[in-house]
Design a protein around this motif. Sequence first.
Motif, mmCIF file in Angstrom:
data_model
loop_
_atom_site.group_PDB
_atom_site.id
_atom_site.type_symbol
_atom_site.label_atom_id
_atom_site.label_comp_id
_atom_site.label_asym_id
_atom_site.label_seq_id
_atom_site.Cartn_x
_atom_site.Cartn_y
_atom_site.Cartn_z
ATOM 1 N N GLY A 186 -95.459 -29.743 -38.094
ATOM 2 C CA GLY A 186 -94.660 -29.184 -37.543
ATOM 3 C C GLY A 186 -93.210 -29.009 -38.369
ATOM 4 N N ALA A 187 -92.701 -28.539 -38.225
ATOM 5 C CA ALA A 187 -90.833 -28.481 -39.202
ATOM 6 C C ALA A 187 -90.423 -29.590 -38.564
ATOM 7 C CB ALA A 187 -90.611 -27.603 -38.912
ATOM 8 N N ASP A 188 -88.967 -29.584 -38.651
ATOM 9 C CA ASP A 188 -88.726 -30.955 -38.979
ATOM 10 C C ASP A 188 -87.152 -30.459 -38.429
ATOM 11 O OD1 ASP A 188 -86.903 -33.165 -38.085
ATOM 12 O OD2 ASP A 188 -86.357 -34.111 -39.890
ATOM 13 N N GLN A 189 -87.180 -29.823 -36.526
ATOM 14 C CA GLN A 189 -86.799 -28.916 -36.239
ATOM 15 C C GLN A 189 -85.519 -29.971 -35.916
ATOM 16 O OE1 GLN A 189 -87.340 -25.890 -34.980
ATOM 17 N NE2 GLN A 189 -89.742 -25.988 -35.835
ATOM 18 N N VAL A 190 -85.462 -30.673 -35.774
ATOM 19 C CA VAL A 190 -84.406 -31.998 -35.528
ATOM 20 C C VAL A 190 -82.814 -32.045 -36.063
ATOM 21 C CG1 VAL A 190 -83.554 -34.239 -34.225
ATOM 22 C CG2 VAL A 190 -85.887 -33.174 -33.161
ATOM 23 N N THR A 191 -83.875 -32.376 -37.274
ATOM 24 C CA THR A 191 -83.175 -32.694 -38.367
ATOM 25 C C THR A 191 -81.830 -31.225 -38.481
ATOM 26 O OG1 THR A 191 -84.512 -34.438 -39.190
ATOM 27 C CG2 THR A 191 -82.769 -33.369 -40.901
ATOM 28 N N ALA A 234 -77.180 -27.918 -39.115
ATOM 29 C CA ALA A 234 -76.369 -26.187 -38.923
ATOM 30 C C ALA A 234 -75.188 -27.067 -38.602
ATOM 31 C CB ALA A 234 -77.233 -26.007 -37.892
ATOM 32 N N VAL A 235 -75.530 -27.973 -36.778
ATOM 33 C CA VAL A 235 -74.346 -28.172 -36.148
ATOM 34 C C VAL A 235 -73.275 -28.744 -37.073
ATOM 35 C CG1 VAL A 235 -73.617 -29.154 -34.271
ATOM 36 C CG2 VAL A 235 -75.496 -27.940 -34.002
ATOM 37 N N GLN A 236 -73.812 -29.435 -37.777
ATOM 38 C CA GLN A 236 -72.520 -31.040 -38.306
ATOM 39 C C GLN A 236 -71.790 -29.794 -39.372
ATOM 40 O OE1 GLN A 236 -72.411 -33.864 -37.539
ATOM 41 N NE2 GLN A 236 -69.886 -33.946 -38.706
ATOM 42 N N HIS A 237 -72.608 -28.996 -39.851
ATOM 43 C CA HIS A 237 -72.398 -27.841 -41.511
ATOM 44 C C HIS A 237 -70.944 -27.381 -40.327
ATOM 45 C CE1 HIS A 237 -71.704 -24.779 -44.238
ATOM 46 N NE2 HIS A 237 -71.922 -23.960 -43.983
ATOM 47 N N LEU A 238 -70.764 -26.022 -39.482
ATOM 48 C CA LEU A 238 -70.138 -26.212 -38.541
ATOM 49 C C LEU A 238 -69.188 -26.955 -38.433
ATOM 50 C CD1 LEU A 238 -72.384 -23.404 -36.883
ATOM 51 C CD2 LEU A 238 -70.446 -23.084 -38.717
ATOM 52 N N THR A 282 -81.548 -30.273 -29.810
ATOM 53 C CA THR A 282 -80.542 -31.456 -30.280
ATOM 54 C C THR A 282 -79.241 -30.611 -30.620
ATOM 55 O OG1 THR A 282 -82.717 -31.110 -31.220
ATOM 56 C CG2 THR A 282 -81.286 -31.820 -32.927
ATOM 57 N N TRP A 283 -78.931 -29.049 -30.748
ATOM 58 C CA TRP A 283 -78.109 -29.468 -30.564
ATOM 59 C C TRP A 283 -76.714 -29.428 -29.453
ATOM 60 C CZ3 TRP A 283 -75.866 -26.092 -26.197
ATOM 61 C CH2 TRP A 283 -74.803 -25.520 -26.115
ATOM 62 N N ARG A 284 -77.214 -29.353 -28.402
ATOM 63 C CA ARG A 284 -76.834 -30.278 -26.783
ATOM 64 C C ARG A 284 -76.568 -31.585 -27.337
ATOM 65 N NH1 ARG A 284 -79.847 -28.548 -23.087
ATOM 66 N NH2 ARG A 284 -78.650 -27.072 -22.537
ATOM 67 N N ALA A 285 -77.324 -32.378 -27.816
ATOM 68 C CA ALA A 285 -77.238 -33.749 -27.800
ATOM 69 C C ALA A 285 -76.092 -34.162 -29.013
ATOM 70 C CB ALA A 285 -78.826 -34.223 -28.507
ATOM 71 N N ARG A 317 -67.283 -33.249 -28.331
ATOM 72 C CA ARG A 317 -66.948 -31.662 -28.214
ATOM 73 C C ARG A 317 -67.333 -30.995 -26.748
ATOM 74 N NH1 ARG A 317 -65.351 -30.697 -33.608
ATOM 75 N NH2 ARG A 317 -65.005 -32.595 -34.520
ATOM 76 N N PRO A 318 -67.390 -29.760 -26.325
ATOM 77 C CA PRO A 318 -66.986 -29.071 -25.246
ATOM 78 C C PRO A 318 -68.631 -29.012 -26.298
ATOM 79 C CG PRO A 318 -64.997 -28.814 -26.281
ATOM 80 C CD PRO A 318 -65.795 -29.983 -27.109
ATOM 81 N N VAL A 319 -69.724 -28.927 -24.435
ATOM 82 C CA VAL A 319 -70.969 -28.047 -24.778
ATOM 83 C C VAL A 319 -70.827 -26.796 -24.134
ATOM 84 C CG1 VAL A 319 -73.404 -28.111 -24.456
ATOM 85 C CG2 VAL A 319 -71.755 -30.080 -24.693
ATOM 86 N N PRO A 320 -70.564 -25.518 -24.857
ATOM 87 C CA PRO A 320 -70.481 -24.232 -24.167
ATOM 88 C C PRO A 320 -71.956 -24.178 -22.985
ATOM 89 C CG PRO A 320 -69.784 -24.024 -26.261
ATOM 90 C CD PRO A 320 -70.526 -25.120 -26.080
ATOM 91 N N GLU A 321 -72.218 -23.474 -22.083
ATOM 92 C CA GLU A 321 -73.107 -22.802 -21.597
ATOM 93 C C GLU A 321 -74.448 -22.072 -22.932
ATOM 94 O OE1 GLU A 321 -76.363 -22.719 -18.734
ATOM 95 O OE2 GLU A 321 -74.449 -23.006 -18.931
#
Length: 357
Positions: A175-180, A185-189, A215-218, A225-229
Amino acid sequence: MSTAVSADGTAGGARPARPSPSIGDVARLAGVSAQTVSRVSTGADNVRPATRDRVLAAMDELGYSPNHAARALRSGSFGTIGMIAHRLARTGESRTVEAVVEAARAEGYTVSLVDVQSPSSDEVTEAAARLSHQSIDGLVIIRAETATPTNLVLPPRVPVVVSDSRFAGHHPAVGADQVTGTHLAVQHLLDLGHHTVHHLAGPASSAPAEIRVETWRAHLIGAGRPVPEPLRGDWSARSGYQHGQRIAEAVRRDAITAVFAANDEMAAGLIRALSEAGLRVPRDVSVVGFDDIPLAEFLWPPLTTVQQDFHLIGRQLMDLLLRQIRDREVVADQRIIVPTRLVQRASTAPPRSGTPA
């Protein structure tokens, strides 16, 4: 030295060898015609599911293998790989299938594909049984989705690999490394100065989509940071476009400055909706996708995205399968994670002056 021969013609009084079951034996046990047995053994679709189940059960009970197995006895291989997939219109599935076919061709194998209507354990189990009664050397399952290692029943003695890391420890998995990829992506933003990151997620029935959501939520929680729905799409550009029309209103209020889309198609639909609303990417809102489909670098603006190496996934799947087929290796505990990487293009930038940072 002479060898004693019994009255029935067998040497040394040995019992005569039991003849292999025939197609007629299977037909009688299943209560169908020999023609129906032939259709089931070749994977034809014009057989009722209940009839196919009876025939497959009779084959298993009798230990029947279709006559075309003789070619494998002569050559040691059928030269064919079975593959089970679901929703080939999805980018991940279609590109993984393409990669496996390409890798199989390079090794001299053809691929027999079954596209199941749903990823339930029953459908995947039935598809695997159908393929196992055809001329295949091994089986590749492309994301069993709702099936799990405990409820998925696969034919014994058929080498199997699964493009789904949930099956690690039960079947060899790639499988691809979905987590990393999601963390990148999130850290870049966040590194660009965005206060938080909204997520346009894939369907809840998809295992990769759920990994990206979790992973995005975590990541946001870990960064304080705030976690939007999250917004739920269905992987299609249309769903990205429809959500984009609602996202545009929030962007105008400076409530959204950055969006991480779970795949590139939804990101493309989102960007179009924002453009039609008179908003510009990345001046008004930054967008990151996932997959790095060939079209991503030709969108306007070119899309920042997480790249999955589908060709490497296909090669690794074939490698694990061939180690079982050719080398008789036991690789059930093998789990290969293919790296992902962030490809930075022009769809991301710091938030414009005056927006929350």
